[in-house]
Design an enzyme around this catalytic site. Sequence first.
Site, short mmCIF file in Angstrom:
data_model
loop_
_atom_site.label_atom_id
_atom_site.label_comp_id
_atom_site.label_asym_id
_atom_site.label_seq_id
_atom_site.Cartn_x
_atom_site.Cartn_y
_atom_site.Cartn_z
NE ARG A 54 48.72 36.24 37.18
CZ ARG A 54 47.66 36.95 37.60
NH1 ARG A 54 46.44 36.44 37.54
NH2 ARG A 54 47.83 38.15 38.09
NE ARG A 101 40.31 44.40 40.66
CZ ARG A 101 40.71 43.52 39.73
NH1 ARG A 101 40.00 43.30 38.66
NH2 ARG A 101 41.82 42.87 39.90
NE ARG A 140 48.45 40.20 35.25
CZ ARG A 140 47.24 40.19 35.78
NH1 ARG A 140 46.38 39.24 35.43
NH2 ARG A 140 46.87 41.09 36.64
CE LYS A 196 39.32 38.10 40.14
NZ LYS A 196 40.53 37.97 40.99
NE ARG A 245 47.58 42.75 40.98
CZ ARG A 245 48.37 41.74 40.56
NH1 ARG A 245 49.67 41.78 40.75
NH2 ARG A 245 47.83 40.71 39.98
#
Length: 208
Positions: free
Chosen positions: A125, A88, A153, A13, A164
């Site tokens: 990531r 969400r 992160r 996204k 998640r």
Amino acid sequence: MRLVLVGPPGAGKGTQAGMIAEKLNVPAIATGDIFRANVAGETELGLEAKRYMDAGDLVPDEVTNKMVADRLNEADAQEGFLLDGYPRNTGQAQFLDETLGSHGIDVALELRVPDEEVVRRLSGRRTSTVTGKVYHVEFNPPPEDEREHVKQRDDDHPEAIQNRLKVFHDQTAPILDYYSQQGKLQGVDAVGELDSVTKRIMKALKLD
Ligand code: ADP
Ligand code: AMP
């Protein structure tokens, strides 16, 4: 155009949002980025949000909804927007509809990625602390001048990633039905080269 991007964590996204928003000439608004800026700035909102984010849980709706309503009130969002990471859950989707009034959003764009690909993407990531750009150690490595500035992160560790994913399936996936019933859902296969995915998105939005 009032567009929302829906997809599991790691669907791409954030990677795709900038390009789409530029083409649509609307601001890209990512609730995760706003929360992270508040965490970094040690604001009251940031302190409240951090414990949920670190565990991979959703920040409570009353906090998130107010933050989004305030952001959508700003001048640059009056002609349209791209929302990345919001809504969400169905409560947030209903709140967004109520906030926008009569016709709600125009399109909910679903980026489809299977869970095992999510895990591969999130584990590798990296984000630049200088430009905020998102990279991947293998799939989209940072250029040489960014390499010393990238960091992982706090919530991209295995336990938070699994949580998640669970939160996505349990709480976020129902909004796909919600938008489908409104006739606003567009789905795109988000597996493959970054550029191919961008092309599929542009085609789905009739922007190609
Ligand atoms: P989201 O905002 O949906 O959580 P990101 O845009 O941050 O996802 O992407 C998650 C990770 O996956 C990043 O490391 C990014 O570089 C990588 N990524 C994004 N799109 C692709 C793709 N099409 N193929 C492989 N990796 C991708
Ligand atoms: P993201 O950058 O979209 O992966 O979001 C990072 C984290 O911020 C999430 O795991 C949540 O803890 C929080 N967050 C972002 N958007 C929302 C939202 N719409 N509702 C609740 N929490 C959110």
